[in-house]
Design an enzyme around this catalytic site. Structure first.
Site, PDB file in Angstrom:
ATOM      1  N   THR A 196       1.483  -0.972  -7.880  1.00 18.94           N
ATOM      2  CA  THR A 196       2.549  -1.541  -8.934  1.00 18.94           C
ATOM      3  C   THR A 196       1.484  -1.261 -10.256  1.00 18.94           C
ATOM      4  OG1 THR A 196       3.632  -2.792  -7.645  1.00 18.94           O
ATOM      5  CG2 THR A 196       3.683  -3.209 -10.105  1.00 18.94           C
ATOM      6  N   GLY A 226      11.762  -3.339  -4.067  1.00 25.56           N
ATOM      7  CA  GLY A 226      10.774  -4.484  -4.140  1.00 25.56           C
ATOM      8  C   GLY A 226      10.861  -5.273  -5.277  1.00 25.56           C
TER       9      GLY A 226
END
EC number: 3.4.19.5
Length: 326
Positions: A196, A226
């Site tokens: 990320t 997610g």
């Protein structure tokens, strides 16, 4: 007001055997993004504009797992997600399942600013992108040779790989998970590492903002969502602080990690770093993750419970730091 502050991240959980040249590339990218944000803040750009600007830069560079260079699904495609939040009025926008939008974070911003909703996904998000005239590209734009190789490894190992940057040669030496398998929702995974990018900012007016973007997990099931686009989990900003998380998405979701930082500041009266430390220690259960945060007083903080996190931070008083390990 304590002046502006900014922090960026490129993922938590770094393979200890990541080649030094890759580490240096990551530090250079984080430094470039920090300097971009610093310049914008010195020009009095609002916090919400700065987080979008910085995350767009991270999405455009294929080094980290967002935008170009996103991790691949089990079908070899890309499904990206992102969210952005403006602290003063807790306005937010989020998107998931993007396959053609060049900069998901900017579409999330448009959801916040130009739609009556907070979250759009898959075909609806893609249709909204075309209505808004954002730049779109073929899905192949996001697919890099490195990721094709990592997906092949993941399929051969029949597992989800968190770190798409682990070199395809010498794979057997990479990752603490090779010797001590980690689990996600009770199921084993073999390697845990970054997946990320994010940015948090407080400007000179004390306005906080946060933005997070990702391609998700290598070899993930199609349709998996997610923590990154979930407000309160991967991203949160209010009048007290701004937070962006990275790591095991399922654990971050269960712990509503980003919101918890604000909550313990509001209800326990903790300072920013105290709040970050408390949340990392007490809200992740057995999950592994990290986060970056800023406060309306111009403070900056980060924390993680794994072996590293790509991160950088700076404040108006001249402090600047870029690091990976403890």
């Amino acid at each position: 007001m304590g002046g502006w502050a900014i922090a960026v991240h490129g993922g938590a959980g770094v393979d200890p055997n990541l080649p030094l040249e890759r580490q240096e590339e990551a530090k250079q990218l984080l430094t470039r993004c920090l300097n971009l944000g610093i310049s914008a803040l010195n020009s009095n750009l609002p916090a919400i504009d700065v987080v979008e600007l910085v995350v767009r830069e991270l999405e455009t560079d294929p080094l980290f797992n967002s935008g170009r260079g996103s991790a691949l699904t089990e079908k070899g495609t890309v499904e990206m997600e992102a969210s952005i939040m403006d602290g003063p009025k807790r306005r937010c926008g989020a998107v998931s399942g993007l396959t053609t939008v060049k900069n998901p974070i900017s579409l999330a911003r448009l959801v916040m600013d130009k739609s009556p909703h907070s979250y759009l996904a898959f075909s609806g998000a893609e249709e909204f992108a075309r209505q808004q005239g954002v730049e779109v590209v073929d899905n192949e734009y996001f697919i890099t040779p490195d990721n094709v190789g990592m997906l092949k490894l993941a399929k051969e190992a029949n597992t989800i790989l968190f770190d798409y940057r682990i070199p395809t040669s010498g794979y057997e030496t990479c990752g603490s998970g090779v010797e001590s398998p980690l689990q996600m929702n009770g199921l084993p995974i073999s390697v845990y590492a970054p997946e990320t990018v994010g940015c948090v900012v407080v400007d000179r007016e004390g306005r906080c903002a946060a933005a997070t973007s990702t391609g998700g997990l290598m070899n993930k099931m199609t349709g998996r969502i997610g923590d990154s686009p979930l407000i309160g989990a991967g991203t949160y900003a209010c009048d007290v602080c701004g937070v962006s998380c990275t790591g095991e998405g399922e654990a971050i979701i269960r712990g509503t990690l980003a919101r918890e930082v604000a909550a313990v500041m509001e209800y326990k009266g903790l300072k920013l770093q105290e709040a970050v430390d408390f949340v990392i220690k007490h809200r992740l259960d057995e999950g592994m993750a990290g986060l970056i945060a800023v406060s309306n007083a111009g403070e900056v903080a980060y924390g993680f419970n794994c072996n590293g996190m790509f991160r950088g931070c700076a404040t108006e008083n001249g402090f600047m730091e870029v690091g990976i390990w403890e």
